[in-house]
Design a protein around this motif. Structure first.
Motif, PDB file in Angstrom:
ATOM      1  N   GLY A  39       0.793  -1.225   0.000  1.00  0.00           N
ATOM      2  CA  GLY A  39       0.000   0.000   0.000  1.00  0.00           C
ATOM      3  C   GLY A  39       0.821   1.270   0.000  1.00  0.00           C
ATOM      4  N   GLY A  40       2.090   1.182  -0.425  1.00  0.00           N
ATOM      5  CA  GLY A  40       2.942   2.363  -0.440  1.00  0.00           C
ATOM      6  C   GLY A  40       3.210   2.926   0.941  1.00  0.00           C
ATOM      7  N   ARG A  41       3.033   2.106   1.979  1.00  0.00           N
ATOM      8  CA  ARG A  41       3.219   2.528   3.380  1.00  0.00           C
ATOM      9  C   ARG A  41       2.389   3.777   3.686  1.00  0.00           C
ATOM     10  NH1 ARG A  41       7.963  -0.247   5.402  1.00  0.00           N
ATOM     11  NH2 ARG A  41       9.337  -0.896   3.723  1.00  0.00           N
ATOM     12  N   GLN A  42       1.093   3.677   3.470  1.00  0.00           N
ATOM     13  CA  GLN A  42       0.215   4.838   3.661  1.00  0.00           C
ATOM     14  C   GLN A  42      -0.956   4.561   4.606  1.00  0.00           C
ATOM     15  OE1 GLN A  42      -0.960   6.649  -0.120  1.00  0.00           O
ATOM     16  NE2 GLN A  42       0.920   5.891  -1.069  1.00  0.00           N
ATOM     17  N   LEU A  43      -0.909   3.492   5.380  1.00  0.00           N
ATOM     18  CA  LEU A  43      -2.028   3.168   6.267  1.00  0.00           C
ATOM     19  C   LEU A  43      -2.048   4.074   7.500  1.00  0.00           C
ATOM     20  CD1 LEU A  43      -2.063  -0.741   6.360  1.00  0.00           C
ATOM     21  CD2 LEU A  43      -3.367   0.783   4.884  1.00  0.00           C
ATOM     22  N   GLY A  44      -3.258   4.453   7.925  1.00  0.00           N
ATOM     23  CA  GLY A  44      -3.412   5.220   9.149  1.00  0.00           C
ATOM     24  C   GLY A  44      -3.524   4.319  10.372  1.00  0.00           C
ATOM     25  N   SER A  45      -3.598   4.939  11.555  1.00  0.00           N
ATOM     26  CA  SER A  45      -3.610   4.183  12.816  1.00  0.00           C
ATOM     27  C   SER A  45      -4.797   3.235  12.927  1.00  0.00           C
ATOM     28  CB  SER A  45      -3.623   5.147  14.013  1.00  0.00           C
ATOM     29  OG  SER A  45      -2.437   5.882  14.086  1.00  0.00           O
ATOM     30  N   TRP A  46      -6.005   3.732  12.621  1.00  0.00           N
ATOM     31  CA  TRP A  46      -7.203   2.918  12.788  1.00  0.00           C
ATOM     32  C   TRP A  46      -7.222   1.746  11.820  1.00  0.00           C
ATOM     33  CZ3 TRP A  46     -11.014   2.562  16.319  1.00  0.00           C
ATOM     34  CH2 TRP A  46     -11.095   3.581  17.286  1.00  0.00           C
ATOM     35  N   VAL A  47      -6.910   2.016  10.549  1.00  0.00           N
ATOM     36  CA  VAL A  47      -6.930   0.938   9.561  1.00  0.00           C
ATOM     37  C   VAL A  47      -5.849  -0.089   9.877  1.00  0.00           C
ATOM     38  CG1 VAL A  47      -6.631   0.360   7.116  1.00  0.00           C
ATOM     39  CG2 VAL A  47      -7.891   2.412   7.770  1.00  0.00           C
ATOM     40  N   THR A  48      -4.668   0.368  10.293  1.00  0.00           N
ATOM     41  CA  THR A  48      -3.580  -0.560  10.630  1.00  0.00           C
ATOM     42  C   THR A  48      -3.971  -1.470  11.782  1.00  0.00           C
ATOM     43  OG1 THR A  48      -1.904   1.030   9.920  1.00  0.00           O
ATOM     44  CG2 THR A  48      -1.173  -0.751  11.351  1.00  0.00           C
ATOM     45  N   SER A  49      -4.472  -0.892  12.863  1.00  0.00           N
ATOM     46  CA  SER A  49      -4.788  -1.685  14.054  1.00  0.00           C
ATOM     47  C   SER A  49      -5.954  -2.631  13.809  1.00  0.00           C
ATOM     48  CB  SER A  49      -5.093  -0.763  15.242  1.00  0.00           C
ATOM     49  OG  SER A  49      -6.171   0.098  14.952  1.00  0.00           O
ATOM     50  N   MET A  50      -7.030  -2.130  13.207  1.00  0.00           N
ATOM     51  CA  MET A  50      -8.203  -2.968  12.995  1.00  0.00           C
ATOM     52  C   MET A  50      -7.935  -4.062  11.975  1.00  0.00           C
ATOM     53  SD  MET A  50     -10.535  -1.908  15.071  1.00  0.00           S
ATOM     54  CE  MET A  50     -12.133  -2.362  14.459  1.00  0.00           C
ATOM     55  N   SER A  51      -7.198  -3.736  10.923  1.00  0.00           N
ATOM     56  CA  SER A  51      -6.917  -4.752   9.911  1.00  0.00           C
ATOM     57  C   SER A  51      -5.947  -5.797  10.452  1.00  0.00           C
ATOM     58  CB  SER A  51      -6.361  -4.121   8.637  1.00  0.00           C
ATOM     59  OG  SER A  51      -5.089  -3.546   8.843  1.00  0.00           O
ATOM     60  N   VAL A 184      -7.380  -5.263   0.843  1.00  0.00           N
ATOM     61  CA  VAL A 184      -7.352  -6.188   1.973  1.00  0.00           C
ATOM     62  C   VAL A 184      -7.467  -5.432   3.292  1.00  0.00           C
ATOM     63  CG1 VAL A 184      -5.803  -7.720   3.252  1.00  0.00           C
ATOM     64  CG2 VAL A 184      -6.121  -8.045   0.796  1.00  0.00           C
ATOM     65  N   CYS A 185      -6.702  -4.356   3.450  1.00  0.00           N
ATOM     66  CA  CYS A 185      -6.703  -3.629   4.720  1.00  0.00           C
ATOM     67  C   CYS A 185      -8.007  -2.880   4.972  1.00  0.00           C
ATOM     68  CB  CYS A 185      -5.520  -2.661   4.769  1.00  0.00           C
ATOM     69  SG  CYS A 185      -3.932  -3.485   4.958  1.00  0.00           S
ATOM     70  N   TRP A 186      -8.571  -2.272   3.923  1.00  0.00           N
ATOM     71  CA  TRP A 186      -9.816  -1.545   4.126  1.00  0.00           C
ATOM     72  C   TRP A 186     -11.001  -2.488   4.330  1.00  0.00           C
ATOM     73  CZ3 TRP A 186     -11.030   3.202   5.524  1.00  0.00           C
ATOM     74  CH2 TRP A 186     -10.046   4.189   5.431  1.00  0.00           C
ATOM     75  N   THR A 187     -11.019  -3.616   3.630  1.00  0.00           N
ATOM     76  CA  THR A 187     -12.077  -4.590   3.923  1.00  0.00           C
ATOM     77  C   THR A 187     -11.910  -5.129   5.335  1.00  0.00           C
ATOM     78  OG1 THR A 187     -10.753  -6.321   2.852  1.00  0.00           O
ATOM     79  CG2 THR A 187     -12.503  -5.313   1.539  1.00  0.00           C
ATOM     80  N   ASP A 188     -10.657  -5.360   5.745  1.00  0.00           N
ATOM     81  CA  ASP A 188     -10.401  -5.840   7.104  1.00  0.00           C
ATOM     82  C   ASP A 188     -10.820  -4.817   8.155  1.00  0.00           C
ATOM     83  OD1 ASP A 188      -9.386  -8.064   5.930  1.00  0.00           O
ATOM     84  OD2 ASP A 188      -7.316  -7.786   6.586  1.00  0.00           O
TER      85      ASP A 188
END
Length: 498
Positions: A39-51, A184-188
């Motif tokens: 993902g180009g290392r662009q995930l935020g805190s909420w998406v990272t933790s929840m996914s 994958v991360c946003w669905t997660d």
């Protein structure tokens, strides 16, 4: 087909269409393998933790763990305690360091690639060895997700097991194939929210329908006092041995080596976002695991012993409770939480396995000059191939979700966990030690899992992790120290995380 089944299917379809739309949204956003796999290392805190947590728990959270608690009571919670501790320590010790070091060490986008860059292994064989272990263990892990899906559809709709298996696999493959890491991360993320709400609501409603917490615990005590005793197996009345408790707690060791979780740390937008993610993930895990145990215990009171008739049938406890508690459309939404749990893990595993084969085998050894377009199509082909093999493994209808997860979880924890920790914390770790750690840890785990009786009843992750760690330390000390380039890079990374 009954009217109730049609309504439930409608709820499922709404959910599945939503997941597929997310996958389609991200189709055009993956132009490079870095974007497709990380993902180009662009995930935020909420998406990272929840996914991360959604991909961690899988169908095991709503089926495997409640099934164990349905059989044995709250003593199944030893696994949950180990997992909660492991989750927190993984976020605390590994997340920020791995995010920084993978950037410092050649901007690695896969765990095997990080090992290669970390030890300046010009031959590239360490990433090939790691990729082989990823392929072997993720085949079984992904198969566990497909088994969960097949049990769900066959239990709810009476659809044949094999047909159910294929339906679940097609949906997961579709959005993973199309949207990559972002999809994958946003669905997660959305699946993690749904899982949290449902796993908490079901036991809460069940307990209050039985008269509230006080009355509920009185019923459990009257039914089987051992169901509320952490030190006794409620199913057999036999006290747990120290080895049994260690085996259950040792699940926590597995976190340090799970590629599908570690890749979330690598993809977060900044190291500063880790602290917030850790807090979100810890709260999610503590509440979700406690609620999953209570689904099993309350389900035994709520439904009786009917699920004991067939081996493995206890893992449908959540499905049966939802069907009894809720109207059909609402039940369909709650049952979609199982799909959420299954897909949030299976999609991550497919993507990580595809990345390992594409980057660490194909690109590393076969086609060093392959274009990004070629690598993208190889990646998608790997997603398809791995999924097909996992489906073949899952055709064994006697497989239990907990058994398949246990096997793969122990394998990753043993093969990669010690090396991840040593890579991040021990400057003296060298290339020879890294090879030894992966091979010894992985092989000991595989062999130990095939043995039984006496000491071999100890969960294989314990000897695998210990021998893997010893192999790294002993071999690193008996062979030449790392080069100055390797230690300078370690010092540069270490300075950044202080």
């Amino acid at each position: 087909m009954t009217f109730d089944s049609i309504i439930t299917i409608a709820a499922f379809c709404c959910y599945l269409i939503f997941m597929l739309c997310i996958g389609m949204y991200f189709v055009g956003k993956n132009r490079t393998t870095n974007e497709y796999f990380l993902g180009g290392r662009q995930l935020g805190s909420w998406v990272t933790s929840m996914s991360a947590q959604a991909s961690d728990m899988s169908g095991w959270l709503l089926m495997g763990l409640p099934g164990a608690a349905y059989l044995s009571g709250i003593s199944a919670g030893w696994i949950a305690i180990g997992l909660a501790i492991g989750t927190y320590l993984n976020w605390l010790l590994v997340a920020k360091r791995l995010r920084q070091y993978t950037k410092t060490a050649g901007d690695a986008i896969t765990l095997p690639q990080f090992f290669k860059n970390r030890f300046h292994d010009e031959s590239g064989w360490i990433s090939v060895v790691a990729a082989v272990f990823i392929l072997v263990f993720f085949l079984f892990y992904t198969a566990s997700g497909f088994v969960s899906c097949a049990k769900l559809f066959s239990s709810v709709f009476g659809i044949p097991y094999i047909v159910s298996l294929l339906v679940g696999a097609v949906v997961v493959i579709s959005y993973t194939f199309a949207g990559g890491f972002f999809a994958v991360c946003w669905t997660d993320f959305f699946q993690g929210i749904l899982m949290f709400f449902c796993v908490l609501a079901v036991p809460t409603i069940a307990i209050f329908s039985m008269g509230g917490p006080t009355e509920f615990f009185s019923q459990v005590e009257a039914f089987n006092p051992n169901f509320l005793n952490m030190l006794v197996d409620g199913a057999t009345g036999v006290p747990y041995t120290a080895m049994g408790i260690i085996s259950l707690l040792a699940w926590g060791l597995g976190y340090f080596g799970q590629p599908h979780i570690l890749v979330r740390f690598m993809g977060i937008s900044s190291p500063q976002a880790i602290k917030k993610s850790r807090r979100i993930a810890t709260v999610w895990v503590l509440i979700s695991l406690t609620a999953a145990i209570m689904i099993g215990v309350s389900g035994r009171m709520f439904l009786g012993d009917g699920l004991l008739l067939n081996d493995g049938n206890q893992e449908t406890i959540y499905i049966n409770m939802v069907a009894k508690i809720f109207p059909v459309f609402i039940a369909g939404i709650f049952l979609s939480a199982i799909l959420a749990a299954i897909m949030s893990t299976a999609d991550s595993q497919l993507l990580v396995t595809a990345s390992a084969i594409t980057e660490d085998f194909y690109h590393n050894k076969i086609r060093k000059n392959a274009s990004e377009k070629e690598l993208m199509w190889v990646s998608r082909g790997c997603v398809m191939a791995v999924a097909i093999i996992a489906v073949l493994i899952a055709t064994n209808q006697n497989s239990t979700i907990l058994g398949l997860v246990s096997y793969a979880w122990g394998g990753f924890g043993s093969a990669f966990g010690p090396l991840v920790l040593c890579s991040l914390f021990w400057r003296r770790t060298n290339k020879q030690g890294a090879y030894a750690g992966i091979i010894v840890g992985g092989v000991v785990d595989l062999v130990w899992a095939q043995l039984s009786g006496g000491i071999f009843d100890l969960y294989e992750i314990v000897p695998g992790f210990v021998f893997g760690l010893l192999a790294i330390v002993v071999v690193s000390l008996l062979t030449p120290a790392p080069t100055k380039a390797v230690t300078d890079e370690f010092d540069s990374y270490h300075h950044c995380v202080e």
